[in-house]
Design an enzyme around this catalytic site. Structure first.
Site, PDB file in Angstrom:
ATOM      1  N   LEU A  20      31.782  73.533  50.322  1.00  0.00           N
ATOM      2  CA  LEU A  20      31.378  72.480  49.390  1.00  0.00           C
ATOM      3  C   LEU A  20      31.919  72.742  47.978  1.00  0.00           C
ATOM      4  O   LEU A  20      31.741  71.916  47.085  1.00  0.00           O
ATOM      5  CB  LEU A  20      29.851  72.397  49.334  1.00  0.00           C
ATOM      6  CG  LEU A  20      29.170  72.021  50.654  1.00  0.00           C
ATOM      7  CD1 LEU A  20      27.660  72.021  50.484  1.00  0.00           C
ATOM      8  CD2 LEU A  20      29.657  70.674  51.148  1.00  0.00           C
ATOM      9  N   SER A  21      32.578  73.874  47.781  1.00  0.00           N
ATOM     10  CA  SER A  21      33.057  74.221  46.444  1.00  0.00           C
ATOM     11  C   SER A  21      34.045  73.191  45.879  1.00  0.00           C
ATOM     12  O   SER A  21      33.952  72.849  44.693  1.00  0.00           O
ATOM     13  CB  SER A  21      33.676  75.619  46.452  1.00  0.00           C
ATOM     14  OG  SER A  21      32.669  76.573  46.704  1.00  0.00           O
ATOM     15  N   LYS A  70      35.100  88.809  50.768  1.00  0.00           N
ATOM     16  CA  LYS A  70      34.361  89.203  49.547  1.00  0.00           C
ATOM     17  C   LYS A  70      34.466  90.701  49.246  1.00  0.00           C
ATOM     18  O   LYS A  70      34.397  91.093  48.084  1.00  0.00           O
ATOM     19  CB  LYS A  70      32.888  88.803  49.657  1.00  0.00           C
ATOM     20  CG  LYS A  70      32.655  87.316  49.411  1.00  0.00           C
ATOM     21  CD  LYS A  70      31.164  87.020  49.383  1.00  0.00           C
ATOM     22  CE  LYS A  70      30.887  85.615  48.916  1.00  0.00           C
ATOM     23  NZ  LYS A  70      29.461  85.333  48.751  1.00  0.00           N
ATOM     24  N   ASN A  91      32.966  87.398  44.311  1.00  0.00           N
ATOM     25  CA  ASN A  91      33.091  85.997  44.743  1.00  0.00           C
ATOM     26  C   ASN A  91      33.880  85.148  43.737  1.00  0.00           C
ATOM     27  O   ASN A  91      34.119  83.973  43.988  1.00  0.00           O
ATOM     28  CB  ASN A  91      31.715  85.369  45.011  1.00  0.00           C
ATOM     29  CG  ASN A  91      30.978  84.988  43.745  1.00  0.00           C
ATOM     30  OD1 ASN A  91      31.219  85.542  42.673  1.00  0.00           O
ATOM     31  ND2 ASN A  91      30.066  84.035  43.860  1.00  0.00           N
ATOM     32  N   ASP A 106      26.972  85.359  42.474  1.00  0.00           N
ATOM     33  CA  ASP A 106      25.874  85.019  43.392  1.00  0.00           C
ATOM     34  C   ASP A 106      24.522  85.504  42.858  1.00  0.00           C
ATOM     35  O   ASP A 106      23.492  84.870  43.101  1.00  0.00           O
ATOM     36  CB  ASP A 106      26.110  85.650  44.771  1.00  0.00           C
ATOM     37  CG  ASP A 106      27.124  84.883  45.604  1.00  0.00           C
ATOM     38  OD1 ASP A 106      27.300  83.674  45.367  1.00  0.00           O
ATOM     39  OD2 ASP A 106      27.739  85.495  46.496  1.00  0.00           O
ATOM     40  N   GLY A 130      16.985  89.660  56.553  1.00  0.00           N
ATOM     41  CA  GLY A 130      18.431  89.789  56.769  1.00  0.00           C
ATOM     42  C   GLY A 130      19.023  90.834  55.849  1.00  0.00           C
ATOM     43  O   GLY A 130      18.507  91.076  54.743  1.00  0.00           O
ATOM     44  N   GLY A 132      22.710  91.188  55.356  1.00  0.00           N
ATOM     45  CA  GLY A 132      24.154  90.942  55.285  1.00  0.00           C
ATOM     46  C   GLY A 132      24.637  90.894  53.847  1.00  0.00           C
ATOM     47  O   GLY A 132      24.034  91.477  52.940  1.00  0.00           O
ATOM     48  N   TYR A 229      21.325  75.712  52.270  1.00  0.00           N
ATOM     49  CA  TYR A 229      21.214  74.463  51.504  1.00  0.00           C
ATOM     50  C   TYR A 229      21.343  73.231  52.389  1.00  0.00           C
ATOM     51  O   TYR A 229      21.127  72.113  51.911  1.00  0.00           O
ATOM     52  CB  TYR A 229      22.245  74.422  50.363  1.00  0.00           C
ATOM     53  CG  TYR A 229      23.627  74.890  50.749  1.00  0.00           C
ATOM     54  CD1 TYR A 229      24.052  76.168  50.429  1.00  0.00           C
ATOM     55  CD2 TYR A 229      24.490  74.051  51.436  1.00  0.00           C
ATOM     56  CE1 TYR A 229      25.313  76.618  50.782  1.00  0.00           C
ATOM     57  CE2 TYR A 229      25.750  74.490  51.791  1.00  0.00           C
ATOM     58  CZ  TYR A 229      26.159  75.769  51.466  1.00  0.00           C
ATOM     59  OH  TYR A 229      27.408  76.203  51.839  1.00  0.00           O
TER      60      TYR A 229
END
Ligand code: NAP
Length: 285
Positions: A20-21, A70, A91, A106, A130, A132, A229
């Site tokens: 979506l960037s 990343k 990022n 982020d 999580g 990650g 999102y």
């Protein structure tokens, strides 16, 4: 209008078609009225070195970095910020006279919607589901907020141990890791629960990382934060809201990390409301 003078920004990743960037950044570029365009570049891991060399050759101004690059991008950067060092991932990359510089926006994106809430973070225990890449940015952000305890829950004993070892002070000081089976005793003391797993997004959009019984154990004045999102809200956030908890979805993090990146590239304030509205329209929210 794209002209011969238009400057190029990009996002690199694989897969990248879903990103979506470009929607968010091109809306911002149009609103600010600068002569830039932002495109998505699919780059395989094996092609990263060739791509970075090519970026200098074509005078790319800067780029966003997403999965799976990343961490792999780090050797190609001349310098990284303390923030990128803390997260262990980059990022956002920009050009300097010395080469490419990188940071991680982020963390700023993650904490932006938390900072606006009247919460005493020093008395707050945070539960992170999580372990990650996004969970690393979340741990840095929660440490910055000053959370009393940060508990990270994962399903793989070896990955969890590696996650715990990858920190220096102050990040390791309040951090504890737990296997998913040991989650339940921590629920009643959690002031903030952050879902950093993909459970709740397609193809698992009808799933929640917590069972209804586990959700019921959370304090009703606690905050549920889902980094996802879309869908919006997720099942996890719907469950949390149903018992009176505050809910934060991942859209604002996406907007704010993008705005922080754009401000680095353009050296001017980002039109945050325009970026948010572009994403909401695109996602049908
Ligand atoms: P990642 O590095 O692949 O990490 C995902 C984590 O979730 C891993 O710890 C993984 O465990 C765990 N996990 C996956 N499936 C699971 C399952 N069925 N049960 C239990 N644990 C499971 O991905 P990431 O980059 O951290 O991204 C995670 C999520 O955050 C994605 O939904 C992404 O879209 C979202 N995100 C949002 C933003 C934003 O701006 N809003 C930014 C970044 C990420 P294993 O390691 O054991 O596989």
């Amino acid at each position: 209008m794209i002209t011969g003078k238009t400057k190029l920004l990009a996002v690199i990743g694989q897969p990248i078609a879903h990103s979506l960037s470009p929607v968010m950044h091109n809306a911002a570029i149009a609103a600010v009225g600068v002569d830039y365009v932002y495109v998505a570049l699919p780059i395989q891991p094996a092609d990263l070195a060739a791509a970075i060399a090519g970026f200098a050759a074509i005078d790319l101004q800067g780029f966003s970095v997403t999965i799976p690059h990343k961490q792999a991008i780090l050797p190609f950067l001349t310098e990284i910020t303390d923030m990128a060092q803390a997260v262990g991932a980059v990022n956002t990359v920009w050009r300097t006279d010395r080469g490419w510089s990188g940071t991680n926006t982020d963390v700023a994106g993650f904490i932006a919607p938390l900072k606006t809430r009247p919460v005493n973070w020093r008395e707050t225990t945070a539960l992170v589901l999580g372990n990650g890449g996004a969970a690393r940015a979340v741990v840095v952000g929660l440490t910055q907020l000053g959370c009393a305890e940060i508990h990270v829950v994962g399903r793989d004993r070896l990955k969890l141990a590696a996650f715990q070892q990858g920190w220096s002070s102050p990040y390791r000081d309040r951090l504890q890791v737990h296997l998913w089976d040991d989650l339940s005793p921590m629920l009643s003391g959690a002031g903030l629960v952050v879902n950093t797993t993909p459970i709740g997004m397609s193809p698992h959009a009808d799933h929640s990382p917590l069972t209804p019984a586990q959700i019921k154990q959370l304090p009703s004045d606690s905050i549920a934060y889902d980094l996802i999102y879309s869908p919006n809200p997720t099942v996890f956030l719907q469950q949390a809201q149903a018992q009176g908890m505050q809910a934060i979805d991942g859209l604002e993090m996406l907007v704010q990390q993008g705005a922080a990146a754009l401000e680095i590239w353009l050296q001017q304030p980002a039109p945050i409301a325009v970026m948010r509205a572009a994403l909401q329209t695109h996602l049908g929210l």
